[in-house]
Design a protein around this motif. Structure first.
Motif: not given
Length: 516
Positions: A194-202, A204-210, A223-227
């Motif tokens: 997101i905006d050039g920064r990598t975020y781990r997504v566990p 479940g359901r999450s809120w990712l903040t930039v 999206q850069h992972r298989a799931e």
């Protein structure tokens, strides 16, 4: 002497409280010779009109459970406010929006998940049909996305001072400090850029903040992972959200229906780590004519890993079986209706015995002609769905002992007739894990405190005993109590408590020396 909290639900006074002398949680039930007449939609919406200030704005739900007369009445009775959203009646559909994508208030179906709007507080008004929420003060704009990103897929969000857009050129402005929050869901751990920064997504359901974002800009999301990851919505706020990372007490699932002639198999893949057991059911209706074909349901337990369940229904005779991911049979509750000519749709139910907490999605459809012949019309796949589970209609916060919280309850009716049953759902939270064995007490008592009926037993009918509870887990405890057929009309109490098993030692309510 008693301390009570008075709650008004559809005109019926329900008293919930803890006695200083007896320390009990009691719910008043009005019991009559004939079923009570519940307030209908129109009077409830007239009350809503008094809650919403003139000149304010309201975003109206598009949930299919309120589309039709309900949404049309709501829009009509809120004519003193600006109403946005979608209204569909039997004749036409009307859609209106504003630049922020949200109003001062959000009016949702009572069982609809408000989390997607950034709302984590309880409603300020509710009826049997609707719940009204106040927009969080920090939220400036809301953008529904509902986009599934697979590996190497991307999208671009435009962020302006007071607006969010998808694949647009952001307007030129110099906003104050802003925060962008993405609401996402996945069945297994994944990742986003997101905006050039990598975020781990566990999982479940999450809120990712930039943020903070100090200028209008385009924000690339990749999206850069298989799931796969479901991007549900985006929020623009003046402050970072209080909650970040994985949201507790949320279920994520995949639902896929396939056909083998007239045998329809629906596969559910679910991640449900901390709330349950959850009721997953398939309901088949011809909604236009009101014909009920059948309901097929099972309970899905809490599990820290992904679970799989499969329900196969034979449309020729309505028979069905359920198995788990290893092919082992699962107990399946079946309620069969009648085979009438009509156009039927299968809808997924996910929630409790009483309430579907997942906004309904359709799984397949079929037609029965006048000669009784069945034709399959279509089947559907839903790659990712999610909903919050910790949402009792009537919230409480009552501590039993030092390690159990009663978070709230749902009640099927406040007025019942002799011989009928009351459905009550209790929402428990474990303050800590590794508890001893306990039983839940649910009694119907009269004004002389005499026991009339009871349904005691372990939580969730033994499906989630207290010895298995983990700290922070929410346990959904569905119960049903039958009113004796010879019970005279009057006012009765539902008394809720807990005791250790097998010693029968009652648990005290925190803050007193007496027990339930």
């Amino acid at each position: 002497m008693y301390r009570w909290c008075l709650i008004s639900i559809v005109g019926v006074a329900l008293c919930v409280g803890a006695s200083i002398a007896v320390t009990a949680v009691r719910v008043v039930i009005d019991h009559w010779e004939r079923p009570g007449l519940f307030a209908d939609t129109l009077p409830a919406l007239r009350d809503l009109r008094q809650v919403v200030p003139a000149g304010s704005s309201v975003f109206l739900s598009g949930d299919p459970r309120v589309q039709g007369v309900n949404s049309a009445l709501a829009a009509y009775l809120l004519d003193h406010a600006a109403v946005y959203g979608a209204v569909r009646t039997g004749y036409a559909t009307s859609v209106a929006t504003n630049s922020s994508g949200i109003g001062d208030y959000v009016l949702l179906h009572r069982d609809e998940d408000p989390t997607i709007w950034g709302i984590i507080e309880s409603p300020i008004w509710q009826s049997n049909t609707y719940a009204l929420y106040r927009k969080p003060a920090s939220v400036i704009a809301h953008l529904p996305l509902d986009q599934l990103l697979r590996v190497d897929q991307a999208m671009t969000l435009s962020v302006s001072d007071r607006r969010l857009g998808l694949n647009e050129i952001p307007s030129a402005s110099e906003p104050d400090e802003r925060w962008l929050t993405l609401q996402v869901a996945t069945l297994a751990e994944s990742g986003l850029s997101i905006d050039g920064r990598t975020y781990r997504v566990p999982a479940g359901r999450s809120w990712l903040t930039v943020g903070p974002l100090l200028s209008s800009r385009a924000v690339a999301v990749r999206q850069h992972r298989a799931e796969p990851i479901l991007l549900q919505s985006a929020l623009l706020t003046t402050d970072p959200p209080v909650v970040r990372g994985r949201l507790p007490h949320n279920v994520v699932l995949q639902a896929t229906s396939t056909a083998d002639d007239l045998r329809i198999t629906t596969s559910l893949t679910m991640f449900n780590p901390d709330s349950g057991p959850v009721v997953a059911a398939i309901e088949l209706w011809d909604r236009r004519q009101g014909y009920f074909f059948g309901r097929y349901g099972l309970r899905v337990p809490v599990n820290a890993t992904i679970q799989q369940q499969t329900i196969t229904i034979d449309l020729r005779d309505g028979t069905a079986i359920a198995v788990d991911g290893a092919g082992e049979p699962l107990p399946l509750g079946v309620q069969q209706g009648v085979r009438q000519p009509g156009a039927y749709t299968a809808r997924l139910w996910l929630g409790t015995d009483q309430r579907a907490l997942l906004t309904p999605v359709d799984l397949f459809a079929f037609t029965i002609d006048q000669a009784g012949n069945v034709t399959l019309d279509w089947v559907a796949q839903h790659p990712l769905l999610t909903t919050a589970m910790n949402r009792p209609v009537y919230p409480l916060n009552i501590r039993f002992g030092d390690d159990m919280l009663l978070r709230g309850y749902d009640l099927s009716a406040g007025r019942v007739t002799a011989g009928e049953s009351i459905a009550i759902t209790l929402w428990w939270e474990a303050v800590r894990g590794n508890l001893d064995e306990r039983s839940i007490m649910l009694h119907l008592r009269n004004d002389r405190n005499e026991r009339i009926a009871d349904v005691d037993g372990p939580p969730a009918a033994g499906g989630r005993p207290t010895s298995l509870w983990q700290a922070g887990e929410v346990v959904i405890d569905d119960r049903r109590l039958t009113i004796p057929a010879d019970l005279p009309p009057g006012r009765y109490w539902l008394v809720i408590g807990s005791y250790r098993w097998p010693s029968l030692e009652p648990l005290p309510v925190a803050g007193t020396d007496t027990t339930v």
